[in-house]
Design a protein around this motif. Structure first.
Motif, PDB file in Angstrom:
ATOM      1  N   CYS A 324      -6.495 -32.263  -0.972  1.00 10.49           N
ATOM      2  CA  CYS A 324      -7.761 -32.250  -0.224  1.00 10.49           C
ATOM      3  C   CYS A 324      -7.622 -32.617   1.252  1.00 10.49           C
ATOM      4  CB  CYS A 324      -8.755 -33.203  -0.870  1.00 10.49           C
ATOM      5  SG  CYS A 324      -9.263 -32.676  -2.515  1.00 10.49           S
ATOM      6  N   TYR A 680     -18.946 -35.606  -2.218  1.00 13.43           N
ATOM      7  CA  TYR A 680     -17.635 -34.925  -2.250  1.00 13.43           C
ATOM      8  C   TYR A 680     -17.206 -34.495  -3.658  1.00 13.43           C
ATOM      9  CZ  TYR A 680     -17.021 -36.691   2.509  1.00 13.43           C
ATOM     10  OH  TYR A 680     -17.187 -36.972   3.825  1.00 13.43           O
ATOM     11  N   PHE A 683     -16.073 -30.799  -3.805  1.00 14.13           N
ATOM     12  CA  PHE A 683     -14.885 -30.671  -2.962  1.00 14.13           C
ATOM     13  C   PHE A 683     -13.660 -31.211  -3.681  1.00 14.13           C
ATOM     14  CE2 PHE A 683     -12.275 -32.979   0.304  1.00 14.13           C
ATOM     15  CZ  PHE A 683     -11.649 -31.867   0.847  1.00 14.13           C
ATOM     16  N   PRO A 687     -11.238 -27.959  -4.014  1.00  6.97           N
ATOM     17  CA  PRO A 687     -11.337 -27.941  -2.541  1.00  6.97           C
ATOM     18  C   PRO A 687     -11.290 -26.530  -1.947  1.00  6.97           C
ATOM     19  CG  PRO A 687      -9.248 -28.911  -3.271  1.00  6.97           C
ATOM     20  CD  PRO A 687     -10.075 -28.698  -4.493  1.00  6.97           C
ATOM     21  N   ASN A 690     -14.840 -25.109  -2.507  1.00  5.78           N
ATOM     22  CA  ASN A 690     -15.888 -25.900  -1.831  1.00  5.78           C
ATOM     23  C   ASN A 690     -15.308 -26.602  -0.606  1.00  5.78           C
ATOM     24  OD1 ASN A 690     -17.882 -25.576  -4.129  1.00  5.78           O
ATOM     25  ND2 ASN A 690     -16.214 -26.666  -5.170  1.00  5.78           N
TER      26      ASN A 690
END
Ligand SMILES: Nc1nc2c(c(=O)[nH]1)N[C@H]1C(S)=C(S)[C@@H](COP(=O)(O)OP(=O)(O)OC[C@H]3O[C@@H](n4cnc5c(=O)[nH]c(N)nc54)[C@H](O)[C@@H]3O)O[C@H]1N2
Ligand SMILES: Nc1nc2c(c(=O)[nH]1)N[C@H]1C(S)=C(S)[C@@H](COP(=O)(O)OP(=O)(O)OC[C@H]3O[C@@H](n4cnc5c(=O)[nH]c(N)nc54)[C@H](O)[C@@H]3O)O[C@H]1N2
Ligand code: SF4
Ligand SMILES: [Mo]
Length: 883
Positions: A324, A680, A683, A687, A690
């Protein structure tokens, strides 16, 4: 800070009801306002509110409209047209899951402000003022002469026309709180050909821009970096960096933290002060020197790296870092960046030969090295940790990388995107309760009016620009403005008019001493005001404006920036007719437009009641699914006819009548509802699908974009990874020779915590509140002894920018070397000595922009000495009554 000054909240005994009751009783029993003070048992919440027996009596929802972080229900009992009492939210039973929106003592004293004898009653001009200036040096010190509205408006129009004709529209500075473009006068002045704007980063410090570059979820949505309040109860440890919600996030924030405590969370507070929040939550205190958080967090990062043992003691979440984030180590660098410029090697000192060890950090930040290492162990990836940060530490100079570093620590430990794990900023209205708005505020429907002038000056150079005619154009840094940061460009500017239309800039902006000079330089100063605040005091013509109690009514909350938590919206009604000759800002904007040859219909195509209706009819509330929204208010044709507005009936969750009577709509929440929020989450899960709103879509521990944006502004330089930078007027500046540790003249660091007596400068004139909170300067015992200062002694605080004086409260709750001067006290200059007798914080701040132009309210240095003259307590000072 408690001590002899205010209520100390004892964690074991904390109970909202008891606390309010005792504090209210204290305020009432010591009241100076006499027998009509009815703030007593009825308001303690102890008994059910006794309905008045009088016939013409009604509880009305009344605004508390200040920028304090709360949006509370405040109601007034009006008997025969007179406001006799106030109460707060009793619309439903209070519970931790579904708390009432209770007002604080300021809000409950609101009528003492609205009906204060020092309300400005009539338009007035300075006695020695004459068109073009007239003894400008007397500004702030002249007598006042009452004039008619016509005379006042004619003078203002003529001064504005003169300035425009001789020097162009950019010679008119519109000074108006944090954003010139959102106030009423911006409409008239926009149509008049424009005005020079003022911009600042205010509350947000470097959170204003940095997060958007390194990986906020959405630009400007700073309340969505942490999970919602229910999830906080899942945490083992809650680390608070520069946070004092018990003082600065009213409403229910402390209540939410307390629920987390009850659920077993342990708290750690990293703050120069053992503040009321730490005391309430029985937090472990790590005393830190102001504006040294970057050094501290680098030491923490170093400890995490060296103590991490993936097998036996995993502290670092390598999975999250690798999938990430970008920039942590040389294997994960953005394209085009030198691999050597990675965060890990910087922290380890691989290339610069200076490892940022806990010892290295400790020397700067003051927290013991062992404590830093201990914290690293406590924040390891397998613990459930919330790393919560207020923005006070970013309201310092050279802190442009601080939010990035905070996110880096969160990323290293993996405290993001999972229940029980969170990292981010949380402050003000949304403290302890992240997430999207469950109630969305409505829209007044007014078309925007552009400002044809593009000059916009940063708060850190605004007064210098007025005085010296030069500034650095960077575009507006305020993220709510449409203008983006642009390249720094030196420009000439020639300000001739200061139009103080709203806010309290002279008082709340950096460099108030220079601000006064600037106000005395220009040809004309005009101010709208409710009281003789600094903005009005240093003006030539002052126009009295109405409070919200005197306007058509409106709404507070609905989770817009700066206005209320995500779960509710307040409806307030008109309480009284305008007092004396006060008029609304809109009325003034329209009347001035007429005199400037502008069609008033262009300024306001429809009136305040229609604007109110437009907002009312567009409020939305989330449905039970937590995803879709519906209209909040059901409106009938009869409602429309009664209001006399144009509009269509509509269906909604509650009737207009009920909404108005209750004064609030709050979404009922319970554990396991559909309104929870994990920042988050998507995400983290995927990742790629998103991505974040960054150049790389990842969390940018190395952000060339951030460095570029900040550096091109031309104030000072930063790196693309968070590095330690010596802070202008920070800790090391208290030394003449840092290496040899020889202290300089200004030995102490000054911070300005937000204060319970006020919302910034607002409420400072309310005698009840002055009595309850004395507004001293807080000094540690060690520093007091070194300067021969005893509790209660006068203390003169001096630096290059100004001098101010206050009585001392000596406390063990502030770390030695740091003194705290509460934020927002009214400037009160003694013209003979030049000393500010008001204890105003910004008398001590300078005009020294760094980085992204963030205000450096908490990076100030000064010296202190005993002040032997007797100081008059604020409560005994005469109110500023002009007529
Ligand atoms: N040293 C230091 N300085 C700081 C801070 C700090 O921590 N330390 N904090 C900063 C922060 S976070 C903020 S947000 C700012 C706040 O800065 P400001 O927004 O400038 O502060 P307020 O005192 O809230 O100013 C509001 C003013 O508007 C007036 N007012 C109220 N209603 C009306 C109305 O209807 N019409 C008009 N025309 N006026 C009205 C009030 O009387 C008051 O004078 O201060 C910043 N300044
Ligand atoms: N009563 C009241 N409440 C308010 C306001 C008000 O004026 N009065 N203003 C509202 C507004 S607009 C805002 S923006 C918020 C602000 O809310 P906050 O940012 O929470 O307020 P502060 O009191 O400035 O700072 C919080 C804590 O940070 C600590 N601190 C200061 N400098 C540093 C530092 O460099 N490092 C670290 N680690 N800690 C530091 C202070 O000691 C304090 O305990 O408050 C809101 N709420
Ligand atoms: S917290 Fe703010 S909105 Fe609530 S009562 Fe106090 S001053 Fe008013
Ligand atoms: Mo703020």
């Amino acid at each position: 800070m408690g001590n002899n000054e205010t209520n100390s909240l004892s964690p074991s005994k904390f109970d909202r009801r008891a606390f309010l009751k005792s504090a209210l009783a204290a305020a009432a029993s010591t009241s100076v306002v006499g027998a009509e003070n009815t703030l007593s048992k009825d308001e303690s919440g102890d008994k059910k509110e006794t309905e008045s027996k009088k016939t013409n009596s009604e509880w009305i929802s009344a605004a508390c409209w200040h920028n304090c972080g709360g949006r509370c229900v405040n109601k007034v009992l009006v008997e025969d047209g007179v406001v006799v009492r106030q109460k707060t939210d009793d619309t439903h039973e209070d519970s931790p899951d579904y708390p009432q929106q209770r007002g604080c003592l300021r809000g409950r004293s609101q009528r003492k402000q609205v009906f204060s004898p020092d309300r400005l009653k009539y338009p007035m001009k300075r006695k020695n003022w004459s068109p073009g200036g007239g003894k400008k040096e007397l500004r702030g010190n002249d007598e006042w002469v009452r004039i008619s509205w016509d005379e006042a408006l004619d003078h203002i129009a003529s001064e504005l026309k003169n300035a425009k004709e001789k020097y162009g529209n950019k010679s008119i500075l519109l000074s108006a709180g944090w954003n010139s473009a959102i106030v009423e006068m911006s409409r008239t002045l926009g149509l008049f050909g424009g005005y020079t704007e003022y911009w600042n980063t205010n509350s947000f410090g470097t959170w204003a821009m940095t997060p958007a570059m390194v990986g906020f979820l959405q630009l400007g949505v700073w309340d969505q970096t942490i999970n919602d309040r229910f999830d906080m109860r899942n945490c083992d440890t809650i680390v608070m960096l520069s946070m004092n919600p018990a003082r600065s996030a009213m409403g229910s924030a402390s209540w939410h933290y307390l629920q987390a405590k009850k659920a077993g969370a342990k708290f750690i507070s990293i703050d120069p002060i053992y503040n009321d929040t730490a005391s309430l939550l029985d937090a472990k205190w790590l005393p830190i020197r102001p504006s040294t958080d970057t050094a501290f967090l680098l030491g923490l990062a170093h400890s995490l790296i060296v103590l991490d043992d993936p097998k036996d003691r995993p502290l670092i979440d390598w999975g999250f870092l690798n999938s990430c984030c970008i920039g942590f180590d040389r294997e994960h660098m953005p394209d085009g960046e030198d691999p050597k410029n990675n965060f890990k090697d910087y922290v380890l000192g691989t290339y610069d030969k200076e490892p940022k060890t806990a010892e290295w950090a400790s020397e700067i930040c003051g927290i013991e090295a062992n404590e830093i290492r201990q914290l690293a162990l406590e924040m390891g990836k397998n613990k459930k940790v919330a790393f919560l940060c207020g923005m006070a530490s970013a309201r310092t100079k050279n802190a442009d990388n601080l939010p990035q570093l905070i996110m880096t620590i969160g990323a290293m430990t993996g405290h993001m995107g999972k229940p029980g794990h969170m990292t981010g900023s949380t402050m003000h209205a949304t403290s302890g309760n992240g997430g999207y708005a469950l109630v969305k505020a409505g829209n007044d429907g007014l078309p925007g009016i552009p400002n044809p002038v593009d000059d916009t000056i940063n708060a850190n150079e605004i007064w210098d620009a007025v005085l010296n005619g030069k500034y650095n154009f960077t575009g507006s840094g305020s993220f709510v403005s449409a203008k983006q940061y642009s390249k720094g460009e030196k420009r000439d500017i020639d300000i001739h008019v200061i139009y103080n239309a709203a806010g309290a800039n002279l008082q709340t902006s950096d460099g108030a001493s220079k601000g006064i000079e600037a106000h005395r330089k220009v040809d004309f100063v005009v101010a709208h005001g409710q009281f003789l605040t600094a903005n009005a005091k240093y003006a030539d013509i002052v126009l009295p404006v109405t409070t919200e109690w005197e306007k058509v009514g409106g709404f507070l909350g609905g989770a817009l920036i700066h206005s209320g938590n995500r779960e509710m919206i307040v409806h307030y009604s008109q309480v009284i007719q305008p007092l004396f000759e006060a008029k609304s800002d809109q009325w003034i904007a329209v009347e001035l437009a007429k005199r400037l040859g502008i069609d008033p219909k262009e300024v306001y195509p429809f009136d305040e009641t229609q604007q109110y209706f437009n907002k009312l009819s567009t409020i939305e509330v989330v449905k039970e699914d937590g995803v879709t929204y519906e209209k909040l208010v059901k409106i009938t044709q009869q409602d429309i006819d009664e209001l006399g507005v144009a509009g269509q009936p509509q269906d909604g969750r509650i009737s207009y009548k009920e909404f108005k009577e209750r004064g609030v709509y709050q979404v009922e929440r319970y554990q396991g509802d559909n309104y929870g929020y994990i920042a988050y989450e998507n995400f983290r899960k995927d990742p790629k699908a998103n991505p974040l709103n960054t150049q790389t879509g990842k969390l940018e521990i190395c952000s060339p974009n951030l460095a570029k944006k900040v550096n091109q502004m031309g104030y000072s330089q930063i790196s693309s990874i968070p590095k330690y930078i010596e802070v202008t007027d920070g800790y090391t500046a208290t030394f003449k020779d840092w290496k040899k540790k020889i202290k300089g003249e200004f030995k102490y660091q000054v911070i300005s915590p937000h204060y319970l007596r006020r919302s910034h400068s607002v409420f400072d004139n309310v005698k009840w509140l002055q009595e309850a909170w004395k507004n001293p300067v807080f000094i540690s015992r060690k520093d007091a002894e070194e300067n021969d200062i005893k509790n209660g002694d006068g203390v003169l605080i001096t630096n290059t920018y100004g001098k101010t004086v206050r009585n001392a409260v000596i406390t063990e709750r502030i770390m030695p070397g740091v003194i705290a001067l509460p934020h927002g006290s009214w400037i009160d200059i003694d013209e003979k000595t030049g000393i500010d007798m008001g204890g105003a914080d910004n008398i001590l701040s300078g005009q020294t922009p760094t980085g992204q132009g963030a205000s450096g309210f908490n990076s100030i240095i000064a010296k202190i000495e005993k002040y032997s003259q007797n100081l008059i307590p604020d409560v005994d000072k005469p109110a500023r009554i002009v007529f």
